[in-house]
Design a protein around this motif. Sequence first.
Motif, PDB file in Angstrom:
ATOM      1  N   ASP A 123       0.846  -1.192   0.000  1.00 46.75           N
ATOM      2  CA  ASP A 123       0.000   0.000   0.000  1.00 46.75           C
ATOM      3  C   ASP A 123       0.880   1.239   0.000  1.00 46.75           C
ATOM      4  OD1 ASP A 123      -2.642  -1.310   0.336  1.00 46.75           O
ATOM      5  OD2 ASP A 123      -1.751  -1.975   2.218  1.00 46.75           O
ATOM      6  N   LEU A 124       1.995   1.155   0.745  1.00 48.83           N
ATOM      7  CA  LEU A 124       2.935   2.262   0.838  1.00 48.83           C
ATOM      8  C   LEU A 124       4.352   1.752   0.608  1.00 48.83           C
ATOM      9  CD1 LEU A 124       1.654   4.117   4.050  1.00 48.83           C
ATOM     10  CD2 LEU A 124       1.314   4.807   1.669  1.00 48.83           C
ATOM     11  N   ILE A 125       5.135   2.574  -0.080  1.00 48.85           N
ATOM     12  CA  ILE A 125       6.563   2.314  -0.264  1.00 48.85           C
ATOM     13  C   ILE A 125       7.293   3.502   0.350  1.00 48.85           C
ATOM     14  CG2 ILE A 125       8.428   1.969  -1.945  1.00 48.85           C
ATOM     15  CD1 ILE A 125       6.164   1.023  -3.917  1.00 48.85           C
ATOM     16  N   ILE A 126       7.995   3.260   1.441  1.00 51.49           N
ATOM     17  CA  ILE A 126       8.701   4.341   2.144  1.00 51.49           C
ATOM     18  C   ILE A 126      10.179   4.268   1.794  1.00 51.49           C
ATOM     19  CG2 ILE A 126       9.263   5.371   4.368  1.00 51.49           C
ATOM     20  CD1 ILE A 126       6.748   4.139   5.514  1.00 51.49           C
ATOM     21  N   ALA A 127      10.741   5.392   1.367  1.00 51.67           N
ATOM     22  CA  ALA A 127      12.140   5.406   0.921  1.00 51.67           C
ATOM     23  C   ALA A 127      12.833   6.649   1.455  1.00 51.67           C
ATOM     24  CB  ALA A 127      12.206   5.384  -0.609  1.00 51.67           C
ATOM     25  N   ALA A 128      14.075   6.466   1.902  1.00 52.47           N
ATOM     26  CA  ALA A 128      14.895   7.594   2.364  1.00 52.47           C
ATOM     27  C   ALA A 128      16.304   7.412   1.835  1.00 52.47           C
ATOM     28  CB  ALA A 128      14.904   7.664   3.895  1.00 52.47           C
ATOM     29  N   GLY A 129      16.859   8.469   1.255  1.00 60.45           N
ATOM     30  CA  GLY A 129      18.201   8.393   0.684  1.00 60.45           C
ATOM     31  C   GLY A 129      18.157   8.319  -0.830  1.00 60.45           C
ATOM     32  N   HIS A 130      19.101   8.990  -1.472  1.00 60.81           N
ATOM     33  CA  HIS A 130      19.098   9.105  -2.933  1.00 60.81           C
ATOM     34  C   HIS A 130      19.139   7.752  -3.639  1.00 60.81           C
ATOM     35  CE1 HIS A 130      21.062  13.274  -2.090  1.00 60.81           C
ATOM     36  NE2 HIS A 130      19.757  13.290  -1.922  1.00 60.81           N
ATOM     37  N   LYS A 131      19.809   6.769  -3.036  1.00 63.14           N
ATOM     38  CA  LYS A 131      19.949   5.456  -3.674  1.00 63.14           C
ATOM     39  C   LYS A 131      18.629   4.711  -3.768  1.00 63.14           C
ATOM     40  CE  LYS A 131      24.787   4.699  -2.378  1.00 63.14           C
ATOM     41  NZ  LYS A 131      25.723   3.842  -1.615  1.00 63.14           N
ATOM     42  N   THR A 132      17.631   5.154  -3.005  1.00 62.28           N
ATOM     43  CA  THR A 132      16.347   4.441  -3.009  1.00 62.28           C
ATOM     44  C   THR A 132      15.351   4.982  -4.027  1.00 62.28           C
ATOM     45  OG1 THR A 132      15.357   5.888  -1.312  1.00 62.28           O
ATOM     46  CG2 THR A 132      16.618   3.973  -0.528  1.00 62.28           C
ATOM     47  N   HIS A 133      15.651   6.115  -4.657  1.00 62.50           N
ATOM     48  CA  HIS A 133      14.651   6.786  -5.485  1.00 62.50           C
ATOM     49  C   HIS A 133      14.213   5.943  -6.682  1.00 62.50           C
ATOM     50  CE1 HIS A 133      15.992  11.014  -3.900  1.00 62.50           C
ATOM     51  NE2 HIS A 133      15.548  10.210  -2.966  1.00 62.50           N
ATOM     52  N   TRP A 134      15.170   5.468  -7.461  1.00 66.33           N
ATOM     53  CA  TRP A 134      14.817   4.686  -8.638  1.00 66.33           C
ATOM     54  C   TRP A 134      14.192   3.352  -8.242  1.00 66.33           C
ATOM     55  CZ3 TRP A 134      14.332   7.154 -12.945  1.00 66.33           C
ATOM     56  CH2 TRP A 134      15.171   8.253 -13.240  1.00 66.33           C
ATOM     57  N   ALA A 135      14.656   2.775  -7.139  1.00 69.25           N
ATOM     58  CA  ALA A 135      14.076   1.519  -6.651  1.00 69.25           C
ATOM     59  C   ALA A 135      12.609   1.712  -6.293  1.00 69.25           C
ATOM     60  CB  ALA A 135      14.864   1.013  -5.440  1.00 69.25           C
ATOM     61  N   ALA A 136      12.290   2.836  -5.658  1.00 69.87           N
ATOM     62  CA  ALA A 136      10.903   3.112  -5.287  1.00 69.87           C
ATOM     63  C   ALA A 136      10.024   3.239  -6.523  1.00 69.87           C
ATOM     64  CB  ALA A 136      10.839   4.388  -4.448  1.00 69.87           C
ATOM     65  N   LEU A 137      10.513   3.953  -7.526  1.00 69.26           N
ATOM     66  CA  LEU A 137       9.745   4.112  -8.765  1.00 69.26           C
ATOM     67  C   LEU A 137       9.548   2.773  -9.466  1.00 69.26           C
ATOM     68  CD1 LEU A 137      11.414   7.399 -10.079  1.00 69.26           C
ATOM     69  CD2 LEU A 137       9.108   7.167  -9.111  1.00 69.26           C
ATOM     70  N   SER A 138      10.584   1.953  -9.458  1.00 70.10           N
ATOM     71  CA  SER A 138      10.505   0.631 -10.071  1.00 70.10           C
ATOM     72  C   SER A 138       9.504  -0.255  -9.341  1.00 70.10           C
ATOM     73  CB  SER A 138      11.899  -0.020 -10.068  1.00 70.10           C
ATOM     74  OG  SER A 138      11.854  -1.309 -10.631  1.00 70.10           O
ATOM     75  N   ALA A 139       9.562  -0.224  -8.001  1.00 69.02           N
ATOM     76  CA  ALA A 139       8.650  -1.048  -7.205  1.00 69.02           C
ATOM     77  C   ALA A 139       7.203  -0.634  -7.429  1.00 69.02           C
ATOM     78  CB  ALA A 139       9.016  -0.928  -5.724  1.00 69.02           C
ATOM     79  N   ARG A 140       6.948   0.669  -7.488  1.00 67.95           N
ATOM     80  CA  ARG A 140       5.574   1.139  -7.697  1.00 67.95           C
ATOM     81  C   ARG A 140       5.063   0.757  -9.079  1.00 67.95           C
ATOM     82  NH1 ARG A 140       4.462   7.469  -7.513  1.00 67.95           N
ATOM     83  NH2 ARG A 140       5.674   7.291  -9.441  1.00 67.95           N
ATOM     84  N   ARG A 141       5.915   0.893 -10.094  1.00 62.91           N
ATOM     85  CA  ARG A 141       5.477   0.558 -11.447  1.00 62.91           C
ATOM     86  C   ARG A 141       5.086  -0.913 -11.538  1.00 62.91           C
ATOM     87  NH1 ARG A 141       8.622   0.766 -17.348  1.00 62.91           N
ATOM     88  NH2 ARG A 141       6.797   0.003 -18.487  1.00 62.91           N
ATOM     89  N   CYS A 142       5.840  -1.759 -10.845  1.00 64.35           N
ATOM     90  CA  CYS A 142       5.613  -3.199 -10.951  1.00 64.35           C
ATOM     91  C   CYS A 142       4.471  -3.676 -10.058  1.00 64.35           C
ATOM     92  CB  CYS A 142       6.901  -3.940 -10.597  1.00 64.35           C
ATOM     93  SG  CYS A 142       6.844  -5.705 -10.932  1.00 64.35           S
ATOM     94  N   TYR A 143       4.377  -3.130  -8.834  1.00 65.94           N
ATOM     95  CA  TYR A 143       3.454  -3.685  -7.845  1.00 65.94           C
ATOM     96  C   TYR A 143       2.408  -2.698  -7.333  1.00 65.94           C
ATOM     97  CZ  TYR A 143       6.811  -7.510  -7.706  1.00 65.94           C
ATOM     98  OH  TYR A 143       7.624  -8.562  -8.052  1.00 65.94           O
ATOM     99  N   GLY A 144       2.476  -1.433  -7.751  1.00 61.92           N
ATOM    100  CA  GLY A 144       1.522  -0.454  -7.262  1.00 61.92           C
ATOM    101  C   GLY A 144       1.927   0.102  -5.907  1.00 61.92           C
TER     102      GLY A 144
END
Length: 320
Positions: A68-89
Motif C-alpha cells: 500500500d505504501l513504499i517508504i524510501a529515504a536516501g538518494h539510492k532508493t529513489h529509482w528503486a521506489a519508482l521501479s517497485a511502484r510501477r511493478c506492484y503499485g
Amino acid sequence: MPNHSELVIWILSDGRRGHVNQSIALGAALGDHAKTQCHTIKVRGTLQNLISLAKGSYSEGKKLPLPDLIIAAGHKTHWAALSARRCYGGKIILIMRPTLPANLFDLVLLPSHDRRITLGNTILFEGALSRVTPYPHHECKTPQCLIVIGGPSKHHQFDDQDLISAVNIICESSKHSKIIITNSPRTPSLITRKIETLFGDTFAPWVSFEQGAIQATMLKSTEIWVTEDSASMIYDALGTGSPVGIIPVIRKRESRLSKLIDSIFDRKFATPYKHWRETGLLNPSPMLSESKRCASLVVKALFQKTAKPDNNLHREFKKN
C-alpha cells in the motif's frame, strides 16, 4: 485507508542507519492508525534499478504482499521506489529532499531546515523522524547517563583530546548514575580505542546494539549527551522526555546541519556543553513526536478521500 485488513508497507533500505531508522519510525507511527505489516528491502545499485524500471520488473518484491505504501529515504532508493511502484503499485513516500523531481512521488516528507519544494505533495517536519516515543516520566527511571559519540563527516571534524576531555567531565558529573558510552560506525578507531581504554566497562560499542536498541537505551536514560554531528541521534534523544546535552565538535563550515543545531539551541530544546559547564543545568526535554505527527498527515493526504495535499500540510513544528 485500504479495504484489506492490514496496511502493507515496504521500507526501502540503502543501508544507512540514519535513513533506515527514519523510514522505520514512520512505518511504526502509521501503526497508530491501522494494523501494519512492514517489510524491509535492501536496494540494489542505481543502474540495476533503472533497468528494472524500464522493464517494469522488481524482483525484490516478488515474494512479498503487494504494497500500500513504499517508504524510501536516501538518494539510492529513489529509482528503486519508482521501479517497485510501477511493478506492484502502492504509493511512494519519500523522506528527505529528492534528487529527482518531487512530483514523481506521491508524498515527500522534507526536513524544515532543508530546501523547500513548492509543491502540494510535501510535508515539513522538524529535524529527523525518530523511532522514540516520548516518555515524560523520567522521575520513574533509574539514574542513567548515556553518551553517544558520532564521527567526522563532510560537515565536522573531531579533536580527540577535546572530545575525551568533555566525556570525562560529563562522567565525573554523573558518577552517581549508571554511565553508558557508545560510538557509531563513523567514530575513528583511534577515538574508540582511547575511550575503551579510559572508560572500560562503561563503553558499549555500537555493534553490540541490535537495531532499535540504542533508542531503547535512550528511553531508560535520565540524561543523554550526543556529539553535534549526529543529527538523527540528537532527534531520537529529543523524543525521550529526558534532558539532552550536545557535545561540540569542530565545524568545517556553516551548513544546513550547523544551522539546525543552532536552531535547537535557540529554542532551548537541548543544552550546549559550554552552557552546561557554566550553569550545571540541562534544559528540559521538548518531547518531540514528529513521526506521529507526520503519520497523521500521511493518512490525511493519501487515504482520506476529502483531503488533498496542500499548503496546510506545510506546518513546521513550533514549541508549545
